[in-house]
Design a protein around this motif. Structure first.
Motif, PDB file in Angstrom:
ATOM      1  N   LYS A   1       0.830  -1.204   0.000  1.00  0.00           N
ATOM      2  CA  LYS A   1       0.000   0.000   0.000  1.00  0.00           C
ATOM      3  C   LYS A   1       0.864   1.252   0.000  1.00  0.00           C
ATOM      4  O   LYS A   1       0.533   2.256  -0.651  1.00  0.00           O
ATOM      5  N   LYS A   2       1.975   1.201   0.725  1.00  0.00           N
ATOM      6  CA  LYS A   2       2.906   2.335   0.726  1.00  0.00           C
ATOM      7  C   LYS A   2       3.485   2.550  -0.671  1.00  0.00           C
ATOM      8  O   LYS A   2       3.606   3.679  -1.143  1.00  0.00           O
ATOM      9  N   GLU A   3       3.844   1.434  -1.319  1.00  0.00           N
ATOM     10  CA  GLU A   3       4.391   1.522  -2.668  1.00  0.00           C
ATOM     11  C   GLU A   3       3.345   2.093  -3.635  1.00  0.00           C
ATOM     12  O   GLU A   3       3.661   2.914  -4.508  1.00  0.00           O
ATOM     13  N   MET A   4       2.097   1.654  -3.473  1.00  0.00           N
ATOM     14  CA  MET A   4       1.023   2.147  -4.331  1.00  0.00           C
ATOM     15  C   MET A   4       0.780   3.638  -4.105  1.00  0.00           C
ATOM     16  O   MET A   4       0.520   4.393  -5.038  1.00  0.00           O
ATOM     17  N   LEU A   5       0.857   4.059  -2.842  1.00  0.00           N
ATOM     18  CA  LEU A   5       0.666   5.463  -2.515  1.00  0.00           C
ATOM     19  C   LEU A   5       1.782   6.312  -3.129  1.00  0.00           C
ATOM     20  O   LEU A   5       1.526   7.401  -3.661  1.00  0.00           O
ATOM     21  N   ALA A   6       3.006   5.781  -3.064  1.00  0.00           N
ATOM     22  CA  ALA A   6       4.137   6.493  -3.670  1.00  0.00           C
ATOM     23  C   ALA A   6       3.962   6.561  -5.188  1.00  0.00           C
ATOM     24  O   ALA A   6       4.229   7.598  -5.809  1.00  0.00           O
ATOM     25  N   LYS A   7       3.499   5.478  -5.770  1.00  0.00           N
ATOM     26  CA  LYS A   7       3.256   5.473  -7.221  1.00  0.00           C
ATOM     27  C   LYS A   7       2.145   6.457  -7.583  1.00  0.00           C
ATOM     28  O   LYS A   7       2.215   7.144  -8.595  1.00  0.00           O
ATOM     29  N   GLN A   8       1.127   6.524  -6.730  1.00  0.00           N
ATOM     30  CA  GLN A   8       0.019   7.443  -6.981  1.00  0.00           C
ATOM     31  C   GLN A   8       0.510   8.889  -6.988  1.00  0.00           C
ATOM     32  O   GLN A   8       0.109   9.689  -7.851  1.00  0.00           O
ATOM     33  N   ARG A   9       1.362   9.229  -6.033  1.00  0.00           N
ATOM     34  CA  ARG A   9       1.917  10.587  -5.984  1.00  0.00           C
ATOM     35  C   ARG A   9       2.768  10.870  -7.209  1.00  0.00           C
ATOM     36  O   ARG A   9       2.699  11.948  -7.802  1.00  0.00           O
ATOM     37  N   GLN A  10       3.583   9.858  -7.572  1.00  0.00           N
ATOM     38  CA  GLN A  10       4.427  10.012  -8.755  1.00  0.00           C
ATOM     39  C   GLN A  10       3.575  10.165 -10.015  1.00  0.00           C
ATOM     40  O   GLN A  10       3.854  11.007 -10.869  1.00  0.00           O
ATOM     41  N   ASP A  11       2.507   9.347 -10.112  1.00  0.00           N
ATOM     42  CA  ASP A  11       1.621   9.414 -11.280  1.00  0.00           C
ATOM     43  C   ASP A  11       0.908  10.757 -11.368  1.00  0.00           C
ATOM     44  O   ASP A  11       0.667  11.271 -12.457  1.00  0.00           O
ATOM     45  N   GLN A  12       0.549  11.324 -10.202  1.00  0.00           N
ATOM     46  CA  GLN A  12      -0.139  12.616 -10.202  1.00  0.00           C
ATOM     47  C   GLN A  12       0.785  13.715 -10.728  1.00  0.00           C
ATOM     48  O   GLN A  12       0.366  14.569 -11.526  1.00  0.00           O
ATOM     49  N   LYS A  13       2.042  13.672 -10.285  1.00  0.00           N
ATOM     50  CA  LYS A  13       3.023  14.648 -10.795  1.00  0.00           C
ATOM     51  C   LYS A  13       3.205  14.478 -12.301  1.00  0.00           C
ATOM     52  O   LYS A  13       3.254  15.457 -13.053  1.00  0.00           O
ATOM     53  N   LEU A  14       3.300  13.213 -12.721  1.00  0.00           N
ATOM     54  CA  LEU A  14       3.479  12.925 -14.144  1.00  0.00           C
ATOM     55  C   LEU A  14       2.265  13.397 -14.934  1.00  0.00           C
ATOM     56  O   LEU A  14       2.396  14.022 -15.995  1.00  0.00           O
ATOM     57  N   SER A  15       1.080  13.136 -14.404  1.00  0.00           N
ATOM     58  CA  SER A  15      -0.158  13.530 -15.083  1.00  0.00           C
ATOM     59  C   SER A  15      -0.248  15.037 -15.229  1.00  0.00           C
ATOM     60  O   SER A  15      -0.624  15.556 -16.288  1.00  0.00           O
ATOM     61  N   ASN A  16       0.112  15.765 -14.168  1.00  0.00           N
ATOM     62  CA  ASN A  16       0.085  17.232 -14.219  1.00  0.00           C
ATOM     63  C   ASN A  16       1.063  17.767 -15.259  1.00  0.00           C
ATOM     64  O   ASN A  16       0.748  18.702 -16.004  1.00  0.00           O
ATOM     65  N   ALA A  17       2.252  17.158 -15.298  1.00  0.00           N
ATOM     66  CA  ALA A  17       3.273  17.609 -16.253  1.00  0.00           C
ATOM     67  C   ALA A  17       2.844  17.330 -17.692  1.00  0.00           C
ATOM     68  O   ALA A  17       3.054  18.158 -18.587  1.00  0.00           O
TER      69      ALA A  17
END
Length: 417
Positions: free
Chosen positions: A207-223
């Motif tokens: 779940k921690k890994e998924m949360l980290a991926k979610q944050r990374q994906d959000q940054k990527l999506s915004n960019a």
């Protein structure tokens, strides 16, 4: 290692040859998955990628069993048809034998030369005698033909029986293969269940890994969204400039053609302009059309890898869910990443410690993230298959497809199957 998902569901009936080809393809893909699993097992820690591989192998194994079941049905259908033909031939053979026996009995009862001569000399005329001689010859030929027919029918009958034996052996062989596949399937199910159990014990960490991926994906999506907005804004600005230049070029001609007395000239309402998209130049329209035409045939961005997370909402364990904006492909660190289609580098940016590259293909955008570094720069024209960079130590490529309306597309529906 393998990258494409299995697509062995057939809507139309297949021939035996097609089924054999399909089975060979399934077995090859199972071997590819096995090699990928061997790679993942080198890492003692079990991952969602390994679970995805195990689930995929189960699906392939079930497809192999279904394929063998269809082959068995084909063989059984052939056996049934052969049996019907054998029964038909047996009936025909019995009839031929009976008719031949009757002709033999008749010939035996009328075997004396005196009877044959008496039959001929009993003719009322010479022509009648000739006809009687011809009749006797034809009767003799008829008996010979019957004998030949019996012989040929017996040979065909025996060939059908031999063929039936071969088909039964084929069916037995297919059944044995199917039973073996079922046994292997049970072993693979237990292996998958063991991995699920171990992953469930790591649920908090996952779940921690998924949360980290979610944050990374959000940054990527915004960019990515920002890059698309810049591309749209630039395209709109260029279109306005072109329109202004065209108006300036047309203005002198309009003045020369304007009559002095405009009051007497009837004016027609101007045609309503058509709705335009941002990327409406001939080059962009052609590139977008070519990209669309290659839907389902685009090359993969890696030569080898495994899709560990598919597009859209995914459920991996009881309480572990994730909505993936693209596909996640597990590869070895340092793997070359290539452009799936020709286009222009729209943006190169960093997301945390990794690099992402966005390529514009007309009104479509492909993004390649988790790169160690980029081998291209903004504004550069790229060709299909051109190197864009290499995967970082994360060992995962995030591949995303979008259009100019900021809509996410399922990459696996566009990539080569």
């Amino acid at each position: 290692m393998c990258i494409a998902g299995s697509g062995f569901c057939q809507s139309q009936p297949q021939s035996r040859a097609d089924l054999e080809k399909e089975r060979a393809a399934i077995q090859k893909e199972i071997e590819d998955v096995k090699r990928s699993l061997d790679e993942t097992k080198k890492n003692k820690k079990q991952t969602l990628g390994q679970l995805a591989l195990l689930q995929r192998r189960l699906r392939l194994r079930q497809s192999a069993i279904q394929n063998l079941n269809e082959q068995i049905n084909y063989i059984q259908s052939d056996i049934n048809l052969s049996w019907q033909e054998i029964m038909k031939l047996k009936k025909e053979l019995d009839t031929l034998r009976k008719q031949y026996a009757e002709s033999v009995v008749y010939s035996y009862e009328n075997r004396s030369t005196y009877d044959f001569l008496n039959f001929i000399f009993a003719a009322t005329s010479f022509n009648d005698a000739i006809k009687r001689v011809a009749y006797l010859k034809s009767y003799r030929n008829y008996r010979q033909e019957r004998a030949e027919n019996i012989k040929k029918t017996q040979e065909l009958y025996q060939a059908k029986i031999d063929g039936l034996k071969v088909k039964r052996l084929e069916k037995d062989d297919a059944l044995q293969k199917q039973n073996k596949e079922k046994e292997v399937l049970e072993v693979e199910k237990r292996e998958k269940d063991a991995v699920v159990h171990n992953l469930q014990s790591q649920e908090k960490e996952l779940k921690k890994e998924m949360l980290a991926k979610q944050r990374q994906d959000q940054k990527l999506s915004n960019a990515i969204a920002a890059a698309i907005r810049r591309a749209v804004a630039k395209a709109n600005e260029e279109r306005k400039k072109d329109a202004a230049n065209n108006e300036k070029a047309a203005a002198p001609n309009n003045r020369n053609n304007t009559p002095d007395n405009t009051s007497s000239v009837a004016t027609t309402p101007a045609a309503k302009p058509k709705a335009m998209t941002a990327f409406d130049s001939r080059a962009d329209i052609a590139l977008s059309d070519n990209f669309e035409k290659n839907r389902g045939h685009l090359p993969w961005p890696v030569d080898a890898g495994n899709v560990s997370m598919h597009f859209g909402p995914q459920t991996y364990l009881n309480n572990l869910k994730y909505n993936n904006q693209g596909i996640t492909i597990e590869v070895n660190p340092g793997t070359s990443i290539k452009s799936v289609f020709e286009g222009e580098v729209q943006s190169v940016f960093n997301v945390g410690d990794v690099t992402a590259v966005v390529i514009r293909h007309g009104k479509y955008f492909s993004t390649y993230s988790n790169l160690e570094s980029a081998a291209v720069s903004k504004g550069q024209e790229v060709k299909t298959g051109q190197l864009l960079g290499r995967v970082s130590s994360i060992g995962q490529l995030e591949f995303i497809l979008m259009d100019d309306k900021d809509r996410r597309l399922d990459p696996e529906k566009w990539l080569r199957r």
